[in-house]
Each structure stands twice: as structure tokens, then as C-alpha cells.
Motif scaffolding. Sequence first.
Motif, PDB file in Angstrom:
ATOM      1  N   MET A  56       0.841  -1.196   0.000  1.00 44.61           N
ATOM      2  CA  MET A  56       0.000   0.000   0.000  1.00 44.61           C
ATOM      3  C   MET A  56       0.880   1.252   0.000  1.00 44.61           C
ATOM      4  O   MET A  56       1.876   1.313   0.706  1.00 44.61           O
ATOM      5  N   TYR A  57       0.491   2.223  -0.811  1.00 44.16           N
ATOM      6  CA  TYR A  57       1.228   3.481  -0.883  1.00 44.16           C
ATOM      7  C   TYR A  57       0.244   4.604  -0.585  1.00 44.16           C
ATOM      8  O   TYR A  57      -0.533   5.021  -1.443  1.00 44.16           O
ATOM      9  N   VAL A  58       0.263   5.080   0.661  1.00 38.62           N
ATOM     10  CA  VAL A  58      -0.672   6.106   1.104  1.00 38.62           C
ATOM     11  C   VAL A  58       0.125   7.297   1.616  1.00 38.62           C
ATOM     12  O   VAL A  58       1.040   7.146   2.441  1.00 38.62           O
ATOM     13  N   GLU A  59      -0.206   8.477   1.111  1.00 37.14           N
ATOM     14  CA  GLU A  59       0.466   9.703   1.539  1.00 37.14           C
ATOM     15  C   GLU A  59      -0.430  10.505   2.469  1.00 37.14           C
ATOM     16  O   GLU A  59      -1.644  10.300   2.532  1.00 37.14           O
ATOM     17  N   LEU A  60       0.193  11.433   3.178  1.00 38.36           N
ATOM     18  CA  LEU A  60      -0.547  12.272   4.108  1.00 38.36           C
ATOM     19  C   LEU A  60      -1.637  13.080   3.395  1.00 38.36           C
ATOM     20  O   LEU A  60      -2.733  13.271   3.924  1.00 38.36           O
ATOM     21  N   ARG A  61      -1.354  13.522   2.170  1.00 39.61           N
ATOM     22  CA  ARG A  61      -2.345  14.299   1.428  1.00 39.61           C
ATOM     23  C   ARG A  61      -3.602  13.474   1.149  1.00 39.61           C
ATOM     24  O   ARG A  61      -4.715  14.005   1.094  1.00 39.61           O
ATOM     25  N   HIS A  62      -3.430  12.149   0.956  1.00 34.92           N
ATOM     26  CA  HIS A  62      -4.587  11.279   0.751  1.00 34.92           C
ATOM     27  C   HIS A  62      -5.481  11.282   1.986  1.00 34.92           C
ATOM     28  O   HIS A  62      -6.715  11.370   1.887  1.00 34.92           O
ATOM     29  N   LEU A  63      -4.854  11.173   3.164  1.00 36.03           N
ATOM     30  CA  LEU A  63      -5.619  11.088   4.409  1.00 36.03           C
ATOM     31  C   LEU A  63      -6.328  12.403   4.717  1.00 36.03           C
ATOM     32  O   LEU A  63      -7.483  12.401   5.143  1.00 36.03           O
ATOM     33  N   ARG A  64      -5.643  13.519   4.503  1.00 32.23           N
ATOM     34  CA  ARG A  64      -6.270  14.813   4.782  1.00 32.23           C
ATOM     35  C   ARG A  64      -7.411  15.075   3.794  1.00 32.23           C
ATOM     36  O   ARG A  64      -8.439  15.653   4.169  1.00 32.23           O
ATOM     37  N   ALA A  65      -7.232  14.674   2.557  1.00 29.29           N
ATOM     38  CA  ALA A  65      -8.302  14.843   1.582  1.00 29.29           C
ATOM     39  C   ALA A  65      -9.516  14.005   1.962  1.00 29.29           C
ATOM     40  O   ALA A  65     -10.664  14.471   1.913  1.00 29.29           O
ATOM     41  N   PHE A  66      -9.269  12.759   2.362  1.00 34.67           N
ATOM     42  CA  PHE A  66     -10.374  11.863   2.733  1.00 34.67           C
ATOM     43  C   PHE A  66     -11.142  12.402   3.942  1.00 34.67           C
ATOM     44  O   PHE A  66     -12.381  12.434   3.945  1.00 34.67           O
ATOM     45  N   THR A  67     -10.433  12.836   4.986  1.00 35.38           N
ATOM     46  CA  THR A  67     -11.128  13.335   6.184  1.00 35.38           C
ATOM     47  C   THR A  67     -11.915  14.603   5.881  1.00 35.38           C
ATOM     48  O   THR A  67     -12.988  14.811   6.443  1.00 35.38           O
ATOM     49  N   SER A  68     -11.404  15.450   5.002  1.00 34.67           N
ATOM     50  CA  SER A  68     -12.128  16.669   4.663  1.00 34.67           C
ATOM     51  C   SER A  68     -13.427  16.344   3.929  1.00 34.67           C
ATOM     52  O   SER A  68     -14.498  16.893   4.239  1.00 34.67           O
ATOM     53  N   VAL A  69     -13.374  15.441   2.945  1.00 32.18           N
ATOM     54  CA  VAL A  69     -14.583  15.047   2.217  1.00 32.18           C
ATOM     55  C   VAL A  69     -15.571  14.355   3.157  1.00 32.18           C
ATOM     56  O   VAL A  69     -16.778  14.624   3.124  1.00 32.18           O
ATOM     57  N   PRO A  79     -11.573  18.551  -9.321  1.00 27.41           N
ATOM     58  CA  PRO A  79     -11.041  17.385 -10.044  1.00 27.41           C
ATOM     59  C   PRO A  79      -9.790  16.809  -9.383  1.00 27.41           C
ATOM     60  O   PRO A  79      -9.618  15.585  -9.322  1.00 27.41           O
ATOM     61  N   ALA A  80      -8.901  17.692  -8.893  1.00 24.85           N
ATOM     62  CA  ALA A  80      -7.693  17.202  -8.218  1.00 24.85           C
ATOM     63  C   ALA A  80      -8.051  16.446  -6.953  1.00 24.85           C
ATOM     64  O   ALA A  80      -7.437  15.411  -6.630  1.00 24.85           O
ATOM     65  N   LEU A  81      -9.029  16.936  -6.221  1.00 26.44           N
ATOM     66  CA  LEU A  81      -9.466  16.245  -5.003  1.00 26.44           C
ATOM     67  C   LEU A  81     -10.059  14.888  -5.345  1.00 26.44           C
ATOM     68  O   LEU A  81      -9.783  13.888  -4.665  1.00 26.44           O
ATOM     69  N   SER A  82     -10.889  14.825  -6.393  1.00 27.01           N
ATOM     70  CA  SER A  82     -11.485  13.545  -6.805  1.00 27.01           C
ATOM     71  C   SER A  82     -10.401  12.534  -7.178  1.00 27.01           C
ATOM     72  O   SER A  82     -10.503  11.348  -6.833  1.00 27.01           O
ATOM     73  N   ARG A  83      -9.357  13.009  -7.879  1.00 23.06           N
ATOM     74  CA  ARG A  83      -8.258  12.099  -8.244  1.00 23.06           C
ATOM     75  C   ARG A  83      -7.538  11.589  -7.008  1.00 23.06           C
ATOM     76  O   ARG A  83      -7.130  10.411  -6.944  1.00 23.06           O
ATOM     77  N   THR A  84      -7.362  12.460  -6.007  1.00 22.07           N
ATOM     78  CA  THR A  84      -6.662  12.063  -4.782  1.00 22.07           C
ATOM     79  C   THR A  84      -7.443  10.987  -4.039  1.00 22.07           C
ATOM     80  O   THR A  84      -6.869   9.994  -3.561  1.00 22.07           O
ATOM     81  N   ILE A  85      -8.763  11.156  -3.943  1.00 21.33           N
ATOM     82  CA  ILE A  85      -9.592  10.146  -3.275  1.00 21.33           C
ATOM     83  C   ILE A  85      -9.576   8.841  -4.058  1.00 21.33           C
ATOM     84  O   ILE A  85      -9.493   7.739  -3.479  1.00 21.33           O
ATOM     85  N   ALA A  86      -9.631   8.947  -5.368  1.00 20.53           N
ATOM     86  CA  ALA A  86      -9.599   7.738  -6.199  1.00 20.53           C
ATOM     87  C   ALA A  86      -8.272   7.000  -6.020  1.00 20.53           C
ATOM     88  O   ALA A  86      -8.243   5.758  -5.958  1.00 20.53           O
ATOM     89  N   GLN A  87      -7.165   7.745  -5.926  1.00 21.11           N
ATOM     90  CA  GLN A  87      -5.869   7.113  -5.691  1.00 21.11           C
ATOM     91  C   GLN A  87      -5.849   6.375  -4.353  1.00 21.11           C
ATOM     92  O   GLN A  87      -5.328   5.254  -4.250  1.00 21.11           O
ATOM     93  N   LEU A  88      -6.420   7.001  -3.323  1.00 24.14           N
ATOM     94  CA  LEU A  88      -6.457   6.360  -2.008  1.00 24.14           C
ATOM     95  C   LEU A  88      -7.248   5.055  -2.064  1.00 24.14           C
ATOM     96  O   LEU A  88      -6.794   4.024  -1.545  1.00 24.14           O
ATOM     97  N   GLU A  89      -8.412   5.093  -2.663  1.00 18.79           N
ATOM     98  CA  GLU A  89      -9.231   3.886  -2.750  1.00 18.79           C
ATOM     99  C   GLU A  89      -8.552   2.803  -3.585  1.00 18.79           C
ATOM    100  O   GLU A  89      -8.597   1.616  -3.242  1.00 18.79           O
ATOM    101  N   ASP A  90      -7.895   3.197  -4.674  1.00 19.98           N
ATOM    102  CA  ASP A  90      -7.182   2.218  -5.499  1.00 19.98           C
ATOM    103  C   ASP A  90      -6.028   1.594  -4.721  1.00 19.98           C
ATOM    104  O   ASP A  90      -5.799   0.378  -4.791  1.00 19.98           O
ATOM    105  N   ASN A  91      -5.291   2.421  -3.979  1.00 19.24           N
ATOM    106  CA  ASN A  91      -4.146   1.909  -3.217  1.00 19.24           C
ATOM    107  C   ASN A  91      -4.589   0.966  -2.098  1.00 19.24           C
ATOM    108  O   ASN A  91      -3.883   0.008  -1.761  1.00 19.24           O
ATOM    109  N   LEU A  92      -5.761   1.231  -1.520  1.00 18.13           N
ATOM    110  CA  LEU A  92      -6.271   0.382  -0.443  1.00 18.13           C
ATOM    111  C   LEU A  92      -7.137  -0.770  -0.963  1.00 18.13           C
ATOM    112  O   LEU A  92      -7.461  -1.692  -0.203  1.00 18.13           O
ATOM    113  N   SER A  93      -7.526  -0.664  -2.225  1.00 13.76           N
ATOM    114  CA  SER A  93      -8.405  -1.686  -2.845  1.00 13.76           C
ATOM    115  C   SER A  93      -9.735  -1.798  -2.102  1.00 13.76           C
ATOM    116  O   SER A  93     -10.282  -2.903  -1.915  1.00 13.76           O
TER     117      SER A  93
END
Length: 284
Positions: A1-14, A32-46
Motif C-alpha cells: 500500500m502506498y498512502v500519503e498524508l495528502r490522501h488522508l487529509r483529503a479523505f477526512t475533509s470530504v 477534479p484534483a481532489l477527486s483524483r486524490t480520493i480515487a488514488q487512495l481507494e485504489d491503493n487500499l483496494s
Amino acid sequence: MYVELRHLRAFTSVARHRSFSRASEELLITQPALSRTIAQLEDNLSVRLLDRSSRHVELTDTGAEFLMHVERVLATLDQALAVVSHRGTLRLGFSWLLPDPWAQQTVSRFEGNTGPSVALTRTDDPLQALRRRTVDIALVRGDVDAPRGARTVHLYDEPRIAVCSERCDLTRLGHLDWTDVQYWPLVVNTVSGTTGPWSWPVDQRPARIIETANYDEWLETVAANRGIGIVPEVAQRRTQHPALRFVPLTNAPPSPISLVHLPDAQGTLIRRFLEAAVLAATPE
């Protein structure tokens, strides 16, 4: 899994706002950038963390459980960062008389909003101190000969005023025009002064120049009636010397005030300081 801090902050804000648009405003990024960040998080976590529709955003069961853990992690991280940030120091170099009330407002806002303190470092040559990395940011008056690669932020301009000894004939004139300075001996601070022979065209320069190396030498040389001086008006408010007199100066170009910093030094602290500095320099 590759999760960055920006992924977590984006997820908690949404998750907190239940809205991508409001979260993007809070995070200062595009939707759009936020949507991509959330999508990356979900893809990385499956896993699917959010249920999206055209009208609302809801957490999945997995997303709700994940949110509880993430909020605890981010809270602990923020506490750790707060402890470290309050121990930081930003070194501001200046040569003489910090402009007021800009300096007081800037330091107060920066320390109140950011945490680290500002160390005020008096030095005859702030730019040289910046080159030697003994200060993080330099306040400079007049034309700036910045180090290579340095960045300069102009704050505002100060009006100029003439100053002379109480025994000088200039005190009887009531004012001095910029074009008439050439007829008087001019005392110049060659290191950090804002006015010198370079300030006039060649044919209008003062015939006699008395050079000094710092503000204190300049002050006492003018007080000794060796010549007159030209300084920003802040000197009149802040200089208490019984032998000096200040004379209005007409048609003089203003003296710029700038901040100079190196881009690779204390990046976050300097950015926050510049934000406070520009805000304090902006008329209300």
C-alpha cells in the motif's frame, strides 16, 4: 500500500463535509484534483471508502471505520508538529530601524498564527548575512543587489526626509528640494544607506560626499555638521538625538522596502512570514 498524508487529509475533509466542493475549498485545491486524490487512495487500499451520487457523498461502512482511525492518526501527528513548530525560529536580518508599525504587526501575526518565534538580527549588511546563512530573510531598503538565485518581495515605499545638524544653515530654509541636494555636502552610509550619489543623474550629484560604513557612524557624522543626510521618514519618528534637525524634502523619489530570501532556506516558515509581511504592508 502506498498512502500519503495528502490522501488522508483529503479523505477526512470530504468525509467531514460530505461534499467534494466544500472540501476542495477548505483544502485550496480544485475539485477534479481532489477527486483524483480520493480515487488514488481507494485504489491503493483496494476498498471503496465513499459512496458518491450527484447530490451527496456518504461513507461506506469500511470508510466510516477507516475514518475513526485516520482522525486519531492525524490528531496525534498534528500534536507532534505543533510541539516542534513552536520551537522553531526565523532569523530576520536588518541594518537599522525596522519600519513601524509594519515590523510589530508582521512579527505578532506570524508568531500568533504559526508558532515559531522571530529572532531580530541587527547587522550592517543584511544581504551579506543572507549569503552567509546567518539570517533566513533580510529586510533591505533602497535598490536591492540580491544574491544570485535569491527572491525579492517588494513591500512598500517610504517617503524621504532631510536631516542635518542643529548648527547647519539648512535649518533656516524650512525645506529642501531633491534637485538642490547637490549643493550640500552629503553624508552617505555606503553599506546600508538608501541615498547616495547613485540616486541622482551624474550632472545632479552632490559635489562632496562623506562616506560612512553604518547607521551609527552616519548619524554622528551628520550630528557633527560634516554634511546633511537623506533618510526615510521613519528616522524622524525613531531617532532621539539632541544635535539633529529634520527638514522636509520635496520632490524626492520614495525609498523601497523589500524582503530578500533564498528559496532553499526554511521554505514553509519563510512563506508564512511573507504572507504576514505582505498583509501588514497592505493598506486597510
